[in-house]
Design a protein around this motif. Structure first.
Motif, short mmCIF file in Angstrom:
data_model
loop_
_atom_site.label_atom_id
_atom_site.label_comp_id
_atom_site.label_asym_id
_atom_site.label_seq_id
_atom_site.Cartn_x
_atom_site.Cartn_y
_atom_site.Cartn_z
N VAL A 176 0.86 -1.18 0.00
CA VAL A 176 0.00 0.00 0.00
C VAL A 176 0.90 1.24 0.00
N VAL A 177 0.55 2.20 -0.85
CA VAL A 177 1.33 3.42 -1.02
C VAL A 177 0.42 4.60 -0.72
N ASP A 178 0.84 5.49 0.15
CA ASP A 178 0.10 6.70 0.44
C ASP A 178 0.61 7.80 -0.49
N ALA A 179 -0.27 8.30 -1.36
CA ALA A 179 0.14 9.29 -2.36
C ALA A 179 0.05 10.72 -1.86
N GLU A 180 -0.30 10.89 -0.60
CA GLU A 180 -0.46 12.25 -0.07
C GLU A 180 0.88 12.98 -0.10
N ASN A 181 0.87 14.16 -0.69
CA ASN A 181 2.05 15.03 -0.84
C ASN A 181 3.19 14.38 -1.60
N GLN A 182 2.92 13.39 -2.44
CA GLN A 182 3.94 12.78 -3.29
C GLN A 182 3.90 13.46 -4.66
N THR A 183 5.04 13.60 -5.29
CA THR A 183 5.10 14.13 -6.65
C THR A 183 4.64 13.02 -7.60
N LEU A 184 3.78 13.37 -8.53
CA LEU A 184 3.12 12.38 -9.39
C LEU A 184 4.10 11.50 -10.15
N ASN A 189 -5.20 7.82 -1.23
CA ASN A 189 -5.11 9.29 -1.24
C ASN A 189 -4.67 9.83 -2.60
N ALA A 190 -5.23 9.28 -3.65
CA ALA A 190 -4.88 9.74 -5.00
C ALA A 190 -5.30 11.18 -5.23
N ASP A 191 -6.27 11.66 -4.47
CA ASP A 191 -6.72 13.05 -4.65
C ASP A 191 -5.75 14.06 -4.05
N LYS A 192 -4.74 13.59 -3.31
CA LYS A 192 -3.79 14.51 -2.67
C LYS A 192 -2.41 14.48 -3.31
N VAL A 193 -2.30 13.90 -4.51
CA VAL A 193 -1.02 13.85 -5.21
C VAL A 193 -0.69 15.25 -5.74
N ARG A 194 0.58 15.56 -5.83
CA ARG A 194 1.03 16.90 -6.22
C ARG A 194 1.78 16.86 -7.56
N ALA A 242 -6.06 20.12 -12.83
CA ALA A 242 -6.85 20.54 -11.67
C ALA A 242 -8.31 20.09 -11.80
N HIS A 243 -8.86 20.20 -13.00
CA HIS A 243 -10.26 19.81 -13.21
C HIS A 243 -10.42 18.30 -13.09
N LEU A 244 -9.49 17.54 -13.66
CA LEU A 244 -9.57 16.08 -13.58
C LEU A 244 -9.32 15.59 -12.15
N GLN A 245 -8.47 16.29 -11.41
CA GLN A 245 -8.21 15.90 -10.03
C GLN A 245 -9.45 16.12 -9.17
N ALA A 246 -10.22 17.14 -9.47
CA ALA A 246 -11.46 17.37 -8.73
C ALA A 246 -12.52 16.34 -9.10
N ARG A 247 -12.51 15.88 -10.36
CA ARG A 247 -13.55 14.97 -10.85
C ARG A 247 -13.21 13.50 -10.63
N LEU A 248 -12.06 13.04 -11.13
CA LEU A 248 -11.64 11.64 -11.04
C LEU A 248 -10.15 11.57 -10.71
N PRO A 249 -9.76 11.76 -9.45
CA PRO A 249 -8.32 11.79 -9.14
C PRO A 249 -7.63 10.44 -9.37
N PHE A 254 -0.93 -3.89 -15.34
CA PHE A 254 -1.81 -2.79 -14.93
C PHE A 254 -2.99 -3.30 -14.11
N ARG A 255 -3.39 -4.54 -14.35
CA ARG A 255 -4.52 -5.10 -13.59
C ARG A 255 -4.17 -5.35 -12.13
N LYS A 256 -2.88 -5.31 -11.80
CA LYS A 256 -2.45 -5.51 -10.41
C LYS A 256 -2.35 -4.19 -9.65
N LEU A 257 -2.75 -3.10 -10.27
CA LEU A 257 -2.74 -1.79 -9.63
C LEU A 257 -4.15 -1.42 -9.19
N LYS A 258 -4.29 -1.00 -7.94
CA LYS A 258 -5.57 -0.57 -7.40
C LYS A 258 -5.38 0.85 -6.87
N VAL A 259 -6.20 1.80 -7.35
CA VAL A 259 -6.05 3.19 -6.95
C VAL A 259 -7.36 3.66 -6.32
N TYR A 260 -7.26 4.35 -5.18
CA TYR A 260 -8.43 4.83 -4.46
C TYR A 260 -8.25 6.30 -4.08
#
Length: 150
Positions: A18-26, A59-64, A91-98, A120-126
């Motif tokens: 599990v990877v926390d994407a909060e404050n990570q560079t994309l 936390n895909a919505d908090k990626v930078r 910015a618009h896509l991050q608000a809609r489907l991060p 790619f099927r082994k990747l789960k993003v939330y």
């Protein structure tokens, strides 16, 4: 002459991370996750085999992103119909489907063939911190500290 042994698919043990994407560079996050999905962190890595592990990104919505990419980066998709191109800023896509932002970044770093589709099927993003994979007992994946945004 000795032959290089190939790992059998049954002998591979697949871990869940599990990877926390909060404050990570994309891009830095995507390159590390793609490497784990391919199995490059294992001694049994083989370029043409799926030896990688499962990765859950939360936390895909908090990626930078750095610089002006939030307003200038464009995501395109096409319906296949004439004039069916649709564009959207980061910015618009991050608000809609991060989740889609992280998925596209990681998918672009995987092989562009049948192996890449399988990986790619082994990747789960939330979007948030919750995910339905607690039964797999995912381990936290330590990313490079330089991947965190300033």
């Amino acid at each position: 002459m000795n032959k290089t042994p190939l790992p059998s698919i049954d002998s591979l043990d697949r871990q869940w991370y599990v990877v926390d994407a909060e404050n990570q560079t994309l891009g830095r996050l995507a390159s590390e996750v793609a490497s784990v999905l391919r199995g490059k962190n294992k001694p049994c890595y083989t370029p043409h085999l799926d030896a990688g592990d499962f990765v859950i990104v939360i936390n895909a919505d908090k990626v930078r992103v750095s610089g002006n990419k939030a307003t200038q980066k464009i995501y395109r998709r096409h319906s296949g119909r004439p004039g069916g191109m649709k564009t959207e800023t980061f910015a618009h896509l991050q608000a809609r489907l991060p989740e889609r932002i992280v998925e596209k970044a990681i998918k672009g770093m995987l092989p562009h063939n049948a192996l890449g589709r399988q990986l790619f099927r082994k990747l789960k993003v939330y979007k948030g911190t919750e995910h339905p994979h607690a039964a797999q007992k995912p381990q936290p994946l330590a990313l490079d500290p330089a991947a965190a945004a300033q």
